[in-house]
Design a protein around this motif. Sequence first.
Motif, mmCIF file in Angstrom:
data_model
loop_
_atom_site.group_PDB
_atom_site.id
_atom_site.type_symbol
_atom_site.label_atom_id
_atom_site.label_comp_id
_atom_site.label_asym_id
_atom_site.label_seq_id
_atom_site.Cartn_x
_atom_site.Cartn_y
_atom_site.Cartn_z
ATOM 1 N N LYS A 114 0.833 -1.206 0.000
ATOM 2 C CA LYS A 114 0.000 0.000 0.000
ATOM 3 C C LYS A 114 0.867 1.255 0.000
ATOM 4 O O LYS A 114 0.663 2.181 -0.774
ATOM 5 C CB LYS A 114 -0.877 -0.021 1.265
ATOM 6 N N GLY A 240 -16.718 3.912 12.481
ATOM 7 C CA GLY A 240 -15.516 4.517 13.047
ATOM 8 C C GLY A 240 -14.948 5.545 12.097
ATOM 9 O O GLY A 240 -15.649 6.062 11.211
ATOM 10 N N ARG A 291 -23.365 3.287 21.026
ATOM 11 C CA ARG A 291 -23.579 2.224 20.046
ATOM 12 C C ARG A 291 -24.427 2.742 18.875
ATOM 13 O O ARG A 291 -25.281 3.613 19.036
ATOM 14 C CB ARG A 291 -24.292 1.016 20.693
ATOM 15 N N ALA A 347 -11.864 -0.674 4.713
ATOM 16 C CA ALA A 347 -11.124 -1.437 5.731
ATOM 17 C C ALA A 347 -9.991 -2.221 5.066
ATOM 18 O O ALA A 347 -9.882 -2.270 3.839
ATOM 19 C CB ALA A 347 -12.068 -2.390 6.455
HETATM 20 P P1 NDP Z 1 -12.298 2.551 14.227
HETATM 21 O O1 NDP Z 1 -11.849 1.899 15.458
HETATM 22 O O2 NDP Z 1 -12.435 4.034 14.185
HETATM 23 O O3 NDP Z 1 -13.675 1.916 13.742
HETATM 24 C C1 NDP Z 1 -13.807 0.551 13.498
HETATM 25 C C2 NDP Z 1 -15.248 0.255 13.166
HETATM 26 O O4 NDP Z 1 -15.362 -1.104 12.790
HETATM 27 C C3 NDP Z 1 -16.187 0.453 14.342
HETATM 28 O O5 NDP Z 1 -17.459 0.802 13.885
HETATM 29 C C4 NDP Z 1 -16.181 -0.950 14.981
HETATM 30 O O6 NDP Z 1 -17.325 -1.231 15.773
HETATM 31 C C5 NDP Z 1 -16.180 -1.806 13.743
HETATM 32 N N1 NDP Z 1 -15.564 -3.112 14.042
HETATM 33 C C6 NDP Z 1 -14.332 -3.334 14.572
HETATM 34 N N2 NDP Z 1 -14.122 -4.649 14.731
HETATM 35 C C7 NDP Z 1 -15.238 -5.259 14.303
HETATM 36 C C8 NDP Z 1 -15.638 -6.610 14.202
HETATM 37 N N3 NDP Z 1 -14.824 -7.605 14.583
HETATM 38 N N4 NDP Z 1 -16.868 -6.875 13.672
HETATM 39 C C9 NDP Z 1 -17.687 -5.867 13.278
HETATM 40 N N5 NDP Z 1 -17.376 -4.564 13.360
HETATM 41 C C10 NDP Z 1 -16.165 -4.273 13.851
HETATM 42 O O7 NDP Z 1 -11.262 2.059 13.088
HETATM 43 P P2 NDP Z 1 -10.989 2.687 11.663
HETATM 44 O O8 NDP Z 1 -12.238 3.252 11.106
HETATM 45 O O9 NDP Z 1 -9.778 3.521 11.756
HETATM 46 O O10 NDP Z 1 -10.560 1.382 10.842
HETATM 47 C C11 NDP Z 1 -11.511 0.579 10.141
HETATM 48 C C12 NDP Z 1 -10.789 -0.274 9.110
HETATM 49 O O11 NDP Z 1 -10.068 0.573 8.199
HETATM 50 C C13 NDP Z 1 -9.737 -1.234 9.673
HETATM 51 O O12 NDP Z 1 -9.695 -2.385 8.862
HETATM 52 C C14 NDP Z 1 -8.429 -0.459 9.496
HETATM 53 O O13 NDP Z 1 -7.308 -1.311 9.436
HETATM 54 C C15 NDP Z 1 -8.702 0.203 8.153
HETATM 55 N N6 NDP Z 1 -7.889 1.371 7.859
HETATM 56 C C16 NDP Z 1 -7.899 2.473 8.678
HETATM 57 C C17 NDP Z 1 -7.141 3.579 8.364
HETATM 58 C C18 NDP Z 1 -7.211 4.827 9.171
HETATM 59 O O14 NDP Z 1 -6.623 5.849 8.739
HETATM 60 N N7 NDP Z 1 -7.907 4.871 10.286
HETATM 61 C C19 NDP Z 1 -6.247 3.577 7.198
HETATM 62 C C20 NDP Z 1 -6.377 2.417 6.348
HETATM 63 C C21 NDP Z 1 -7.147 1.349 6.709
HETATM 64 P P3 NDP Z 1 -17.188 -1.246 17.383
HETATM 65 O O15 NDP Z 1 -17.107 0.203 17.765
HETATM 66 O O16 NDP Z 1 -18.405 -1.928 17.845
HETATM 67 O O17 NDP Z 1 -15.930 -2.006 17.693
#
Ligand code: NDP
Length: 449
Positions: A114, A240, A291, A347
């Motif tokens: 990436k 998130g 939530r 993600a």
């Molecule tokens: P956050 O922690 O801000 O949000 C994660 C979201 O995904 C939340 O809504 C969370 O729900 C949900 N989630 C997490 N684990 C699970 C699970 N096992 N099953 C269902 N829902 C789940 O993280 P980000 O938004 O930063 O990251 C999200 C994805 O994007 C990840 O894969 C990360 O690696 C990827 N990513 C992020 C970047 C960034 O800049 N932040 C850059 C590139 C990729 P809950 O609150 O209930 O846990």
Amino acid sequence: MDKYIESIYKSLVEKDPLQKEFHQAAYEVLATIEPAIKKFPKYQENAILERIVEPERIIQFRVPWKDKNGKIQINRGYRVQYNSAIGPYKGGFRFHPTVNLGVMKFLGFEQTFKNSLTTLPMGGSKGGSDFDPKGKTDAEVEAFCTSFMSEIYRHVGQFVDVPAGDIGVGGREIGYLYGAYRKITNMHGTCVLTGKGLTFGGSLARTEATGYGAVYFSEEMMKTKKESLKGKVAVVSGSGNVAQYAVQKLIQLGAKPVTMSDSDGYIYDPAGIDEKKLAFILELKNVKRGRISEYAEKFKGVTYEAKKTPWGVKGDLAYPCATQNELNDKDAKKLIDNGCKAVTEGANMPCTLEAIKVLQDGGVLYAPGKASNAGGVATSGLEMVQNSQRYFWSFEEVDQKLHGIMINIHKNAYDTAKLFGKPGDYVMGANIAGFLKVADAMIAQGVYA
Ligand code: NDP
């Protein structure tokens, strides 16, 4: 899969049989770069595949901290420094109970390709802990972050390794980590972490970058079919950082996002999530830490489905923005049956290998995360540039640069897939384009680098 490449895959499975997520990520890359390995014998002669699947360094450590009752808790910390051929290691920290070495390796491996795609000089790494910030007080999160940094500070730095956020590591956690780093080292190492707050060296538009970047990428994919995002219904998972700003950019570009989710379930708002409703989600998730079900209690006409993902909802576009393997082959079939035209990963590795096959065979435009979510790390790279200059750019300047980078990543993946005989295959295009730069840098620097 070619016999030589298959032997590399088999060997990494044999060495670490339990690291399922890593096997999956490695398989996806190995299975698609074969044409490049065949075309250029130098990669096999220099054992590039054997070397690239093996992290340069793995750090694992104990993270002791005291909870609100004064009880000592122990978590496990990791940093996988995967590949630094093209620049200092760069990749986020993830704090989530599912974190283990296999997950860290999958993320660090993905990050290497990436970061190469962004065109910026950044190697690949990933780190984190099985610590769960959910339900913890701010003081507990601070205690954990301080302890975590008291070990990891010696392994990071602007010329070595520059971490950022990921799942469970947002502005609050980066603030505590940075504060601990400054205290321990007696230095304002502004480039040592990205995603910092705006009052201490953070970049405007970094918070928005991953979500915005994913939507910019999908816009480019739709253009290849002479279509735009305007008026399209979008099914989004997660609520998130990535999901929040993917939804915001979708709204700005005239699409209608209708779903968001968290690990408990999803909401479906047929009227569409608008800026006002999104502001409620930002407050709910980033401040109150509530939530997603509360959205359905707040707004009329919204349904909430507990313990389900949103892939059965009808839409033109899908954006999995929550976590790995959240969209399987059955979900992919549902999306196709409902007329979905494009799936863009916000993600990392949200679609299973089987789902990717169903989507590609079904003629759906499919963007792998290592290309479509690269806007986050690219903007982290821009934060490093601004820190080095002791200067900052306006929101518009950063957003414009991010947009340009996403257009380039799309073009690079698109053109590379075409060059290697599979037009429209963004998986192959992104993997080969990302691989070539890292592999050439490794050859140039010799076997022992
Ligand atoms: P956050 O922690 O801000 O949000 C994660 C979201 O995904 C939340 O809504 C969370 O729900 C949900 N989630 C997490 N684990 C699970 C699970 N096992 N099953 C269902 N829902 C789940 O993280 P980000 O938004 O930063 O990251 C999200 C994805 O994007 C990840 O894969 C990360 O690696 C990827 N990513 C992020 C970047 C960034 O800049 N932040 C850059 C590139 C990729 P809950 O609150 O209930 O846990």
